[in-house]
Design an enzyme around this catalytic site. Sequence first.
Site, PDB file in Angstrom:
ATOM      1  N   CYS A  31     100.296  66.304  19.330  1.00 14.05           N
ATOM      2  CA  CYS A  31     101.634  66.853  19.547  1.00 14.05           C
ATOM      3  C   CYS A  31     101.587  68.126  20.395  1.00 14.05           C
ATOM      4  O   CYS A  31     102.600  68.507  20.990  1.00 14.05           O
ATOM      5  CB  CYS A  31     102.350  67.103  18.219  1.00 14.05           C
ATOM      6  SG  CYS A  31     101.366  67.979  16.997  1.00 14.05           S
ATOM      7  N   HIS A  32     100.418  68.753  20.506  1.00 14.97           N
ATOM      8  CA  HIS A  32     100.289  69.954  21.329  1.00 14.97           C
ATOM      9  C   HIS A  32     100.415  69.640  22.820  1.00 14.97           C
ATOM     10  O   HIS A  32     100.600  70.543  23.626  1.00 14.97           O
ATOM     11  CB  HIS A  32      98.956  70.670  21.043  1.00 14.97           C
ATOM     12  CG  HIS A  32      97.745  69.830  21.290  1.00 14.97           C
ATOM     13  ND1 HIS A  32      97.272  68.919  20.357  1.00 14.97           N
ATOM     14  CD2 HIS A  32      96.912  69.754  22.354  1.00 14.97           C
ATOM     15  CE1 HIS A  32      96.197  68.324  20.849  1.00 14.97           C
ATOM     16  NE2 HIS A  32      95.954  68.824  22.052  1.00 14.97           N
ATOM     17  N   ASN A  71     104.844  65.803  12.864  1.00 10.44           N
ATOM     18  CA  ASN A  71     103.611  65.028  12.939  1.00 10.44           C
ATOM     19  C   ASN A  71     102.643  65.530  11.866  1.00 10.44           C
ATOM     20  O   ASN A  71     102.243  66.687  11.889  1.00 10.44           O
ATOM     21  CB  ASN A  71     103.005  65.206  14.341  1.00 10.44           C
ATOM     22  CG  ASN A  71     101.580  64.716  14.447  1.00 10.44           C
ATOM     23  OD1 ASN A  71     101.110  63.924  13.640  1.00 10.44           O
ATOM     24  ND2 ASN A  71     100.877  65.206  15.457  1.00 10.44           N
ATOM     25  N   TYR A  96     109.378  66.199  26.072  1.00 12.93           N
ATOM     26  CA  TYR A  96     110.192  65.571  25.029  1.00 12.93           C
ATOM     27  C   TYR A  96     111.132  64.542  25.671  1.00 12.93           C
ATOM     28  O   TYR A  96     111.349  63.463  25.129  1.00 12.93           O
ATOM     29  CB  TYR A  96     110.999  66.633  24.264  1.00 12.93           C
ATOM     30  CG  TYR A  96     110.124  67.610  23.533  1.00 12.93           C
ATOM     31  CD1 TYR A  96     109.590  67.298  22.287  1.00 12.93           C
ATOM     32  CD2 TYR A  96     109.811  68.854  24.084  1.00 12.93           C
ATOM     33  CE1 TYR A  96     108.777  68.198  21.604  1.00 12.93           C
ATOM     34  CE2 TYR A  96     109.001  69.755  23.404  1.00 12.93           C
ATOM     35  CZ  TYR A  96     108.488  69.425  22.180  1.00 12.93           C
ATOM     36  OH  TYR A  96     107.683  70.303  21.506  1.00 12.93           O
ATOM     37  N   GLU A 132      91.241  71.714  26.226  1.00 13.14           N
ATOM     38  CA  GLU A 132      91.192  70.382  26.837  1.00 13.14           C
ATOM     39  C   GLU A 132      91.168  70.433  28.364  1.00 13.14           C
ATOM     40  O   GLU A 132      91.070  69.405  29.016  1.00 13.14           O
ATOM     41  CB  GLU A 132      92.394  69.552  26.381  1.00 13.14           C
ATOM     42  CG  GLU A 132      92.344  69.197  24.916  1.00 13.14           C
ATOM     43  CD  GLU A 132      93.519  68.332  24.478  1.00 13.14           C
ATOM     44  OE1 GLU A 132      94.332  67.910  25.329  1.00 13.14           O
ATOM     45  OE2 GLU A 132      93.619  68.080  23.266  1.00 13.14           O
TER      46      GLU A 132
END
Length: 179
Positions: A136-137, A128, A100, A163
């Site tokens: 956003c993850h 989002n 962030y 991922e």
Amino acid sequence: MIYTAHYDSPAGRILLAAKDGALAGLWIEHQKYFLGSVKEEQKEQENHPVLVQAKTWLDRYFAGEKPEITELKLSPAGSEFRQAVWEILCQIPYGQVTTYGEISRKIALKSGRKQMSAQAVGGAVSHNPISIIIPCHRVVGSNGSLTGYAGGIDKKIQLLTHEGADMEGLFIPKKSTAK
């Protein structure tokens, strides 16, 4: 009019929404801010071209491919600030994370400010409306804490693991028991 369709994913049932020829929403069922600020009338239309294209993108994503975000026309509703944050989210590569704080530094630089609140960025990230596709993850706390995913920390971990993200140093913060 908002057109909707459902998609059953490994991360849970997803509601997709299209408006004016673009994808306007993707929410994991029961997530925080489900449907966000959508106030328009909704009509289920599983074969809507935008929604079919989004489902195909998700099929590829969950099959282990890395489809480009730019393959889809996106139209998330939000303030200029939120739009700027979501644009930065779209630049985070598959399997990578950012913080962030790092996003707040980029926003500050882009807007000519000395600094920007990481908490304000966190608010934009959590609202989002097109989760997973606008990733956003992939945002974590500066200390590696897996915080702030509207779909739930378990889903955040699942998506990052899917991922191939390096989970070393990332952790679920302990809940405070202080009164």
